[in-house]
Design a protein around this motif. Structure first.
Motif, PDB file in Angstrom:
ATOM      1  N   VAL A 290     -55.366  -5.012  55.800  1.00  0.00           N
ATOM      2  CA  VAL A 290     -56.606  -4.648  55.979  1.00  0.00           C
ATOM      3  C   VAL A 290     -57.536  -5.696  56.546  1.00  0.00           C
ATOM      4  O   VAL A 290     -57.841  -6.648  55.684  1.00  0.00           O
ATOM      5  CB  VAL A 290     -57.088  -3.669  55.054  1.00  0.00           C
ATOM      6  CG1 VAL A 290     -58.625  -3.337  55.357  1.00  0.00           C
ATOM      7  CG2 VAL A 290     -56.270  -2.337  54.870  1.00  0.00           C
ATOM      8  N   ARG A 291     -58.150  -5.859  57.797  1.00  0.00           N
ATOM      9  CA  ARG A 291     -59.243  -6.869  58.038  1.00  0.00           C
ATOM     10  C   ARG A 291     -60.459  -6.740  57.177  1.00  0.00           C
ATOM     11  O   ARG A 291     -61.372  -5.819  57.874  1.00  0.00           O
ATOM     12  CB  ARG A 291     -59.541  -6.659  59.472  1.00  0.00           C
ATOM     13  CG  ARG A 291     -58.286  -7.145  60.503  1.00  0.00           C
ATOM     14  CD  ARG A 291     -58.581  -7.154  61.849  1.00  0.00           C
ATOM     15  NE  ARG A 291     -58.957  -5.545  62.301  1.00  0.00           N
ATOM     16  CZ  ARG A 291     -60.100  -5.200  62.811  1.00  0.00           C
ATOM     17  NH1 ARG A 291     -61.243  -6.010  62.530  1.00  0.00           N
ATOM     18  NH2 ARG A 291     -60.211  -4.314  63.268  1.00  0.00           N
ATOM     19  N   ALA A 292     -60.362  -7.477  56.267  1.00  0.00           N
ATOM     20  CA  ALA A 292     -61.380  -7.143  55.171  1.00  0.00           C
ATOM     21  C   ALA A 292     -62.100  -8.603  54.911  1.00  0.00           C
ATOM     22  O   ALA A 292     -61.520  -9.571  55.077  1.00  0.00           O
ATOM     23  CB  ALA A 292     -61.034  -6.593  53.791  1.00  0.00           C
ATOM     24  N   THR A 293     -63.493  -8.428  54.629  1.00  0.00           N
ATOM     25  CA  THR A 293     -64.205  -9.690  54.026  1.00  0.00           C
ATOM     26  C   THR A 293     -65.151  -9.357  52.904  1.00  0.00           C
ATOM     27  O   THR A 293     -65.030  -8.056  52.661  1.00  0.00           O
ATOM     28  CB  THR A 293     -65.091 -10.561  55.193  1.00  0.00           C
ATOM     29  OG1 THR A 293     -65.515 -11.572  54.549  1.00  0.00           O
ATOM     30  CG2 THR A 293     -66.109  -9.368  55.585  1.00  0.00           C
ATOM     31  N   ALA A 307     -68.893 -14.332  56.398  1.00  0.00           N
ATOM     32  CA  ALA A 307     -68.726 -13.222  56.084  1.00  0.00           C
ATOM     33  C   ALA A 307     -69.359 -12.180  56.889  1.00  0.00           C
ATOM     34  O   ALA A 307     -68.834 -11.241  57.558  1.00  0.00           O
ATOM     35  CB  ALA A 307     -68.403 -12.998  54.730  1.00  0.00           C
ATOM     36  N   LEU A 308     -70.648 -12.108  56.823  1.00  0.00           N
ATOM     37  CA  LEU A 308     -71.684 -11.318  57.675  1.00  0.00           C
ATOM     38  C   LEU A 308     -71.229 -11.269  59.065  1.00  0.00           C
ATOM     39  O   LEU A 308     -71.419 -10.414  59.680  1.00  0.00           O
ATOM     40  CB  LEU A 308     -73.190 -11.662  57.108  1.00  0.00           C
ATOM     41  CG  LEU A 308     -73.938 -10.772  56.036  1.00  0.00           C
ATOM     42  CD1 LEU A 308     -75.128 -11.280  55.967  1.00  0.00           C
ATOM     43  CD2 LEU A 308     -73.663  -9.179  56.357  1.00  0.00           C
ATOM     44  N   GLY A 309     -71.223 -12.432  59.413  1.00  0.00           N
ATOM     45  CA  GLY A 309     -71.138 -13.097  60.757  1.00  0.00           C
ATOM     46  C   GLY A 309     -69.699 -12.110  61.368  1.00  0.00           C
ATOM     47  O   GLY A 309     -69.579 -11.379  62.478  1.00  0.00           O
ATOM     48  N   ARG A 310     -68.836 -12.204  60.347  1.00  0.00           N
ATOM     49  CA  ARG A 310     -67.540 -11.412  61.057  1.00  0.00           C
ATOM     50  C   ARG A 310     -67.657 -10.113  60.991  1.00  0.00           C
ATOM     51  O   ARG A 310     -66.961  -9.388  61.926  1.00  0.00           O
ATOM     52  CB  ARG A 310     -66.085 -11.982  59.844  1.00  0.00           C
ATOM     53  CG  ARG A 310     -65.879 -13.516  59.989  1.00  0.00           C
ATOM     54  CD  ARG A 310     -64.700 -13.668  59.044  1.00  0.00           C
ATOM     55  NE  ARG A 310     -63.481 -13.004  59.340  1.00  0.00           N
ATOM     56  CZ  ARG A 310     -62.756 -12.202  58.655  1.00  0.00           C
ATOM     57  NH1 ARG A 310     -63.068 -12.400  57.473  1.00  0.00           N
ATOM     58  NH2 ARG A 310     -61.694 -11.742  59.131  1.00  0.00           N
ATOM     59  N   ALA A 316     -63.904  -8.415  61.101  1.00  0.00           N
ATOM     60  CA  ALA A 316     -63.565  -7.636  59.789  1.00  0.00           C
ATOM     61  C   ALA A 316     -63.890  -6.258  59.941  1.00  0.00           C
ATOM     62  O   ALA A 316     -65.190  -6.045  60.666  1.00  0.00           O
ATOM     63  CB  ALA A 316     -64.084  -8.284  58.817  1.00  0.00           C
ATOM     64  N   ARG A 317     -63.227  -5.410  59.820  1.00  0.00           N
ATOM     65  CA  ARG A 317     -63.829  -3.795  59.790  1.00  0.00           C
ATOM     66  C   ARG A 317     -64.070  -3.441  58.461  1.00  0.00           C
ATOM     67  O   ARG A 317     -64.709  -2.241  58.527  1.00  0.00           O
ATOM     68  CB  ARG A 317     -62.669  -3.135  60.290  1.00  0.00           C
ATOM     69  CG  ARG A 317     -61.677  -2.599  59.484  1.00  0.00           C
ATOM     70  CD  ARG A 317     -60.871  -1.499  60.052  1.00  0.00           C
ATOM     71  NE  ARG A 317     -59.565  -0.866  59.553  1.00  0.00           N
ATOM     72  CZ  ARG A 317     -59.907   0.076  58.605  1.00  0.00           C
ATOM     73  NH1 ARG A 317     -61.009   0.645  58.515  1.00  0.00           N
ATOM     74  NH2 ARG A 317     -58.931   0.294  57.753  1.00  0.00           N
TER      75      ARG A 317
END
Length: 447
Positions: A290-293, A307-310, A316-317
């Motif tokens: 899962v594309r997570a940050t 992380a916020l930028g991604r 990241a979804r």
């Protein structure tokens, strides 16, 4: 006591008619901001008139410009030294406010200094010595500078014209009390500066400040609260649901929700109550592709910004976050908010779900409710004035068949990795250092 609380529904006003400088009106137009919002229409003239101000309006209503526009207007008449100090509870909000000041003042060479944790203190001291026009800080890090940096860095704060408390209800809570006092004590006395409090939630503690004794030569604070049709600003386009789950397998239900056919492409923020939970869930979800940050206070500042930028860039979804992401952050498109942990305070729930269903868009919130959360859910439903629906897309059978085994393995491995890395050790050491410092200072006071 008659409260000078006014309620506006907006209107055909312009920033120029409110008294904002022409250069700033032009900067706002470049940013496609042409008409003031209700909170801006109410508070900008009062601040320009020299009044202390208490402003309350929901997230996304333009509170930052409500205090930035009059401060920048006054600053441009005499751009010397530190004009304003803006205190805010989180690093991310501090950075976001600084970005707005920089954008508004780009053509006037406005200089800002961001004083937050996770950044080298020596470099921050040098920034303060250069006399920025506006300092945006978290109380804890600024208090550290006041205690340890020399007078050359701190003297500029003794002449500020404005003190802003952004998210004032949180800053006035007991958890910030000591650091906030340290910050305020170095500033000019209240009668020689303006104090501006802005918040999405005007609590009794904030409201009572309007009745505090007024210093000679000062007017009573102006207070404006934007009232919407729904008392707690839950968007009509937001659907709220709950799912009853056993506490020991919450992760499996979360994974099933995120990977459900209807949700697998949705952007989502998963809110948790503890940093350790945020880090664990990020690792678990990433290991299951899962594309997570994540976003929490134990991350270095550079990682938090990344992380916020991604997440904003949709690299990241899923963003797994503590309440540092619950307020004020400008995250444009969030389709779903999941309360993995239920907040103790119903107002925190309101701020969390306010991350979705913005600007008329549809949004969805799902709360994972365990046997220990029933009373919290009841308080939340009472606060928002509506009942949550039961979430029907994920069933116990589905979770057992598709998620339970793989989640158990991923959770065990993530936990072992965190133990090897001593996750949380830095926070424990910082707590011990702070407790030691407070104890020594208390001893010195009583000697």
């Amino acid at each position: 006591m008659v409260h000078e609380t006014r309620y506006f529904a907006g209107g055909e006003m312009s920033f120029e008619s409110l008294g904002v400088s022409k250069w700033l009106v032009e900067a706002l137009n470049v940013m496609a901001i042409h008409s003031p919002s209700a909170i801006q229409s109410a508070c900008i003239p009062a601040i320009l008139d020299g009044r202390d101000c208490i402003g309350g309006a929901k997230t996304g209503s333009g509170k930052t410009i409500a205090f930035a526009a009059p401060m920048l207007t006054k600053w441009s008449l005499d751009p010397f030294g530190i004009c304003g100090l803006i205190l805010t509870p989180t690093r991310e909000l501090a950075i976001q406010i600084a970005e707005q000041f920089a954008a508004l003042g780009a053509n006037m060479n406005v200089r800002t200094a961001v004083i937050v944790g996770g950044v080298d203190m020596v470099n921050q001291t040098l920034e303060l010595q250069r006399r920025p026009h506006f300092v945006i800080a978290t109380p804890g890090r600024l208090a550290d500078h006041i205690k340890s940096s020399g007078p050359e860095a701190m003297n500029g704060l003794k002449r500020v014209q404005y003190l802003v408390l952004d998210e004032a209800d949180r800053l006035l809570s007991s958890s910030f009390a000591e650091d906030l006092e340290e910050c305020i004590n170095i500033l000019p006395p209240p009668e020689k500066r303006q104090t501006l409090l802005f918040t999405a939630t005007i609590t009794d503690a904030v409201r009572s400040l309007q009745d505090a004794p007024v210093k000679p030569g000062k007017k009573r604070p102006f207070m404006h609260e934007v009232v919407t049709d729904d008392a707690v600003a839950i968007p009509a386009s937001l659907s709220q649901s709950f799912l009853l789950v056993p506490s020991y397998v919450k992760e499996a239900y979360l994974f099933s929700i995120l990977t459900h056919e209807d949700n697998k492409n949705k952007s989502a923020i998963v809110f948790v109550n503890r940093t350790k939970t945020a880090e664990l869930l990020r690792r678990v979800l990433q290991s299951l592709e899962v594309r997570a940050t994540s976003l929490h206070s134990q991350m270095p500042q550079s990682e938090r910004i990344n992380a916020l930028g991604r997440f904003r860039a949709e690299a990241a979804r899923v963003l797994v976050a503590t309440d540092v992401a619950g307020r004020g952050l400008d995250i444009p498109v969030v389709e779903m908010v999941i309360n993995f942990d239920i907040p103790a305070d119903a107002d925190d729930y309101v701020h969390r779900v306010g991350r979705t269903a913005r600007a008329g868009r549809a949004g969805e919130s799902i709360s994972l409710v365990t046997e220990r959360d029933v009373s919290r859910i009841e308080n939340i439903e009472k606060r928002v004035g509506s009942k949550m629906d039961k979430y029907e897309k994920v069933t116990d059978t589905q979770v057992i068949e598709t998620s339970l085994k793989k989640i158990s393995t991923a959770k065990r491995e993530a936990g072992m990795d965190m133990d090897k890395e001593n996750f949380g050790e830095r926070k424990r050491i910082q707590k011990e250092k702070k407790a030691s410092f407070v104890s020594k200072r208390s001893q010195r006071k009583h000697m």
